[in-house]
Scaffold this motif. Structure first.
Motif, PDB file in Angstrom:
ATOM      1  N   GLY A 197      15.247  -3.356  10.594  1.00  0.00           N
ATOM      2  CA  GLY A 197      14.575  -2.620   9.526  1.00  0.00           C
ATOM      3  C   GLY A 197      13.773  -3.545   8.629  1.00  0.00           C
ATOM      4  N   ALA A 198      14.352  -4.690   8.308  1.00  0.00           N
ATOM      5  CA  ALA A 198      13.634  -5.680   7.504  1.00  0.00           C
ATOM      6  C   ALA A 198      12.407  -6.179   8.253  1.00  0.00           C
ATOM      7  CB  ALA A 198      14.560  -6.850   7.153  1.00  0.00           C
ATOM      8  N   ASN A 199      12.511  -6.333   9.578  1.00  0.00           N
ATOM      9  CA  ASN A 199      11.363  -6.730  10.392  1.00  0.00           C
ATOM     10  C   ASN A 199      10.249  -5.697  10.331  1.00  0.00           C
ATOM     11  OD1 ASN A 199      11.204  -9.112  12.358  1.00  0.00           O
ATOM     12  ND2 ASN A 199      13.372  -8.609  12.353  1.00  0.00           N
ATOM     13  N   ALA A 200      10.600  -4.425  10.454  1.00  0.00           N
ATOM     14  CA  ALA A 200       9.597  -3.358  10.418  1.00  0.00           C
ATOM     15  C   ALA A 200       8.858  -3.359   9.086  1.00  0.00           C
ATOM     16  CB  ALA A 200      10.259  -2.006  10.664  1.00  0.00           C
ATOM     17  N   ILE A 201       9.608  -3.465   8.010  1.00  0.00           N
ATOM     18  CA  ILE A 201       8.986  -3.478   6.681  1.00  0.00           C
ATOM     19  C   ILE A 201       8.144  -4.741   6.504  1.00  0.00           C
ATOM     20  CG2 ILE A 201       9.482  -3.594   4.211  1.00  0.00           C
ATOM     21  CD1 ILE A 201      11.920  -1.767   4.813  1.00  0.00           C
ATOM     22  N   PHE A 202       8.646  -5.874   6.974  1.00  0.00           N
ATOM     23  CA  PHE A 202       7.885  -7.117   6.864  1.00  0.00           C
ATOM     24  C   PHE A 202       6.554  -7.018   7.602  1.00  0.00           C
ATOM     25  CE2 PHE A 202       6.761 -11.054   9.133  1.00  0.00           C
ATOM     26  CZ  PHE A 202       6.230 -11.750   8.055  1.00  0.00           C
ATOM     27  N   TYR A 203       6.579  -6.542   8.854  1.00  0.00           N
ATOM     28  CA  TYR A 203       5.332  -6.430   9.605  1.00  0.00           C
ATOM     29  C   TYR A 203       4.347  -5.479   8.913  1.00  0.00           C
ATOM     30  CZ  TYR A 203       6.564  -9.203  13.707  1.00  0.00           C
ATOM     31  OH  TYR A 203       6.870 -10.235  14.557  1.00  0.00           O
ATOM     32  N   ALA A 204       4.850  -4.379   8.375  1.00  0.00           N
ATOM     33  CA  ALA A 204       3.970  -3.447   7.667  1.00  0.00           C
ATOM     34  C   ALA A 204       3.336  -4.115   6.453  1.00  0.00           C
ATOM     35  CB  ALA A 204       4.753  -2.203   7.246  1.00  0.00           C
ATOM     36  N   LEU A 205       4.128  -4.871   5.714  1.00  0.00           N
ATOM     37  CA  LEU A 205       3.593  -5.570   4.545  1.00  0.00           C
ATOM     38  C   LEU A 205       2.651  -6.699   4.947  1.00  0.00           C
ATOM     39  CD1 LEU A 205       6.795  -5.747   2.319  1.00  0.00           C
ATOM     40  CD2 LEU A 205       4.732  -4.410   1.858  1.00  0.00           C
ATOM     41  N   ALA A 206       3.019  -7.451   5.964  1.00  0.00           N
ATOM     42  CA  ALA A 206       2.193  -8.585   6.393  1.00  0.00           C
ATOM     43  C   ALA A 206       0.840  -8.124   6.912  1.00  0.00           C
ATOM     44  CB  ALA A 206       2.920  -9.395   7.466  1.00  0.00           C
TER      45      ALA A 206
ATOM     46  N   ARG B 147       0.840  -1.196   0.000  1.00  0.00           N
ATOM     47  CA  ARG B 147       0.000   0.000   0.000  1.00  0.00           C
ATOM     48  C   ARG B 147       0.874   1.244   0.000  1.00  0.00           C
ATOM     49  NH1 ARG B 147      -5.447  -1.377   2.861  1.00  0.00           N
ATOM     50  NH2 ARG B 147      -5.399  -3.613   2.605  1.00  0.00           N
ATOM     51  N   SER B 148       0.333   2.304  -0.511  1.00  0.00           N
ATOM     52  CA  SER B 148       1.104   3.553  -0.590  1.00  0.00           C
ATOM     53  C   SER B 148       1.429   4.097   0.794  1.00  0.00           C
ATOM     54  CB  SER B 148       0.343   4.592  -1.407  1.00  0.00           C
ATOM     55  OG  SER B 148      -0.913   4.866  -0.804  1.00  0.00           O
ATOM     56  N   ALA B 149       0.647   3.766   1.802  1.00  0.00           N
ATOM     57  CA  ALA B 149       0.911   4.236   3.158  1.00  0.00           C
ATOM     58  C   ALA B 149       2.200   3.649   3.727  1.00  0.00           C
ATOM     59  CB  ALA B 149      -0.255   3.890   4.066  1.00  0.00           C
ATOM     60  N   ILE B 150       2.665   2.539   3.174  1.00  0.00           N
ATOM     61  CA  ILE B 150       3.884   1.886   3.661  1.00  0.00           C
ATOM     62  C   ILE B 150       5.133   2.516   3.051  1.00  0.00           C
ATOM     63  CG2 ILE B 150       5.106  -0.334   3.731  1.00  0.00           C
ATOM     64  CD1 ILE B 150       2.391  -1.688   3.686  1.00  0.00           C
ATOM     65  N   LEU B 151       4.993   3.174   1.930  1.00  0.00           N
ATOM     66  CA  LEU B 151       6.156   3.707   1.216  1.00  0.00           C
ATOM     67  C   LEU B 151       7.021   4.668   2.038  1.00  0.00           C
ATOM     68  CD1 LEU B 151       4.786   4.041  -2.409  1.00  0.00           C
ATOM     69  CD2 LEU B 151       6.278   2.288  -1.451  1.00  0.00           C
ATOM     70  N   PRO B 152       6.456   5.601   2.818  1.00  0.00           N
ATOM     71  CA  PRO B 152       7.340   6.443   3.642  1.00  0.00           C
ATOM     72  C   PRO B 152       8.211   5.629   4.594  1.00  0.00           C
ATOM     73  CG  PRO B 152       5.152   7.393   3.553  1.00  0.00           C
ATOM     74  CD  PRO B 152       5.061   6.048   2.903  1.00  0.00           C
ATOM     75  N   LEU B 153       7.628   4.600   5.213  1.00  0.00           N
ATOM     76  CA  LEU B 153       8.415   3.729   6.094  1.00  0.00           C
ATOM     77  C   LEU B 153       9.554   3.081   5.325  1.00  0.00           C
ATOM     78  CD1 LEU B 153       8.884   2.049   8.730  1.00  0.00           C
ATOM     79  CD2 LEU B 153       7.352   0.358   7.720  1.00  0.00           C
ATOM     80  N   VAL B 154       9.251   2.541   4.146  1.00  0.00           N
ATOM     81  CA  VAL B 154      10.266   1.849   3.345  1.00  0.00           C
ATOM     82  C   VAL B 154      11.368   2.818   2.926  1.00  0.00           C
ATOM     83  CG1 VAL B 154      10.676   0.602   1.199  1.00  0.00           C
ATOM     84  CG2 VAL B 154       8.657   0.084   2.561  1.00  0.00           C
ATOM     85  N   VAL B 155      10.992   3.989   2.445  1.00  0.00           N
ATOM     86  CA  VAL B 155      11.992   4.962   1.978  1.00  0.00           C
ATOM     87  C   VAL B 155      12.869   5.429   3.132  1.00  0.00           C
ATOM     88  CG1 VAL B 155      12.276   7.295   1.042  1.00  0.00           C
ATOM     89  CG2 VAL B 155      10.657   5.715  -0.016  1.00  0.00           C
ATOM     90  N   LEU B 156      12.253   5.806   4.253  1.00  0.00           N
ATOM     91  CA  LEU B 156      13.044   6.285   5.391  1.00  0.00           C
ATOM     92  C   LEU B 156      13.922   5.182   5.977  1.00  0.00           C
ATOM     93  CD1 LEU B 156      10.412   8.588   7.110  1.00  0.00           C
ATOM     94  CD2 LEU B 156      12.448   9.281   5.832  1.00  0.00           C
ATOM     95  N   MET B 157      13.395   3.965   6.023  1.00  0.00           N
ATOM     96  CA  MET B 157      14.184   2.842   6.543  1.00  0.00           C
ATOM     97  C   MET B 157      15.372   2.566   5.630  1.00  0.00           C
ATOM     98  SD  MET B 157      14.325   0.940   9.188  1.00  0.00           S
ATOM     99  CE  MET B 157      12.717   1.162   9.878  1.00  0.00           C
ATOM    100  N   LEU B 158      15.149   2.602   4.327  1.00  0.00           N
ATOM    101  CA  LEU B 158      16.251   2.388   3.383  1.00  0.00           C
ATOM    102  C   LEU B 158      17.303   3.485   3.507  1.00  0.00           C
ATOM    103  CD1 LEU B 158      14.410   1.101   0.190  1.00  0.00           C
ATOM    104  CD2 LEU B 158      15.939  -0.188   1.691  1.00  0.00           C
TER     105      LEU B 158
END
Length: 185
Positions: free
Chosen positions: A102-111, A61-72
């Motif tokens: 960081g991978a955990n945070a992104i995984f939980y957001a996606l899951a 979802r687009s709501a996850i993109l800020p998390l992904v960008v900032l985490m990266l």
């Protein structure tokens, strides 16, 4: 006949892969209190959790993109900083742990982006069971059961390496249980 409008969360038919993913997510959360040795069961369970959740489906979802960008960006900064301290083993460990978290945070957001209530319920159950077990082990350790395995400097730590990690681990499950008590669940 459709469900009434007041029923915000209708009963969903689930595929076997979704049921397995929820069970694996629950076991993944449950394994969070066993970190006395490395790799911990939580770290080992990360791979099956990702694989089974991907098989059941994840929604980007687009709501996850800020998390992904900032985490990266944060992780890239850590890797760049690592080049300046390559001879320090603790720096490498810090960056690797940061990458994993960081991978955990992104995984939980996606899951949790697909079937969020159902998947969160599975994670919540696993986490609360894990916290209850950790609390019981901490109490047993405080009273001298198993020698110094469950304590450090006279402080309860259960199967964690440090009491300063053990105590914060118990906070979220207590809040979740308090919420359930207050809402009558």
């Amino acid at each position: 006949m459709s469900a009434p409008a007041t029923d915000a969360y209708p009963l969903r038919r689930t595929a076997v892969s979704e049921t397995v993913a929820r069970v694996v997510l629950g076991v993944f959360a449950f394994s969070g209190s066993f970190v006395l040795f490395e790799p911990s069961p939580y770290e080992v369970m990360f791979i099956p959790a990702v694989l089974f959740t991907m098989m059941a489906g994840m929604t980007v979802r687009s709501a996850i993109l800020p998390l992904v960008v900032l985490m990266l960006l944060f992780q890239i900064g850590g890797v760049i900083a690592l080049f300046q301290s390559v001879e320090l083993p603790r720096a490498r460990t810090y960056v690797l742990i940061s990458l994993f978290m960081g991978a955990n945070a992104i995984f939980y957001a996606l899951a949790l982006s697909r079937y969020p209530l159902e998947r969160f319920s599975a994670i919540k159950r696993g986490y609360i069971l894990s916290a209850v077990l950790a609390a019981l082990l901490g109490i047993a350790g405080y009273f001298g059961v198993m020698g110094d395995t469950l304590t450090l400097y006279g402080r309860a730590k259960a199967l964690f390496k440090d009491p300063n990690v053990y105590a914060p681990f118990l906070i979220l499950p207590m809040i979740l249980l308090l919420q359930d008590m207050l809402t009558g669940r």
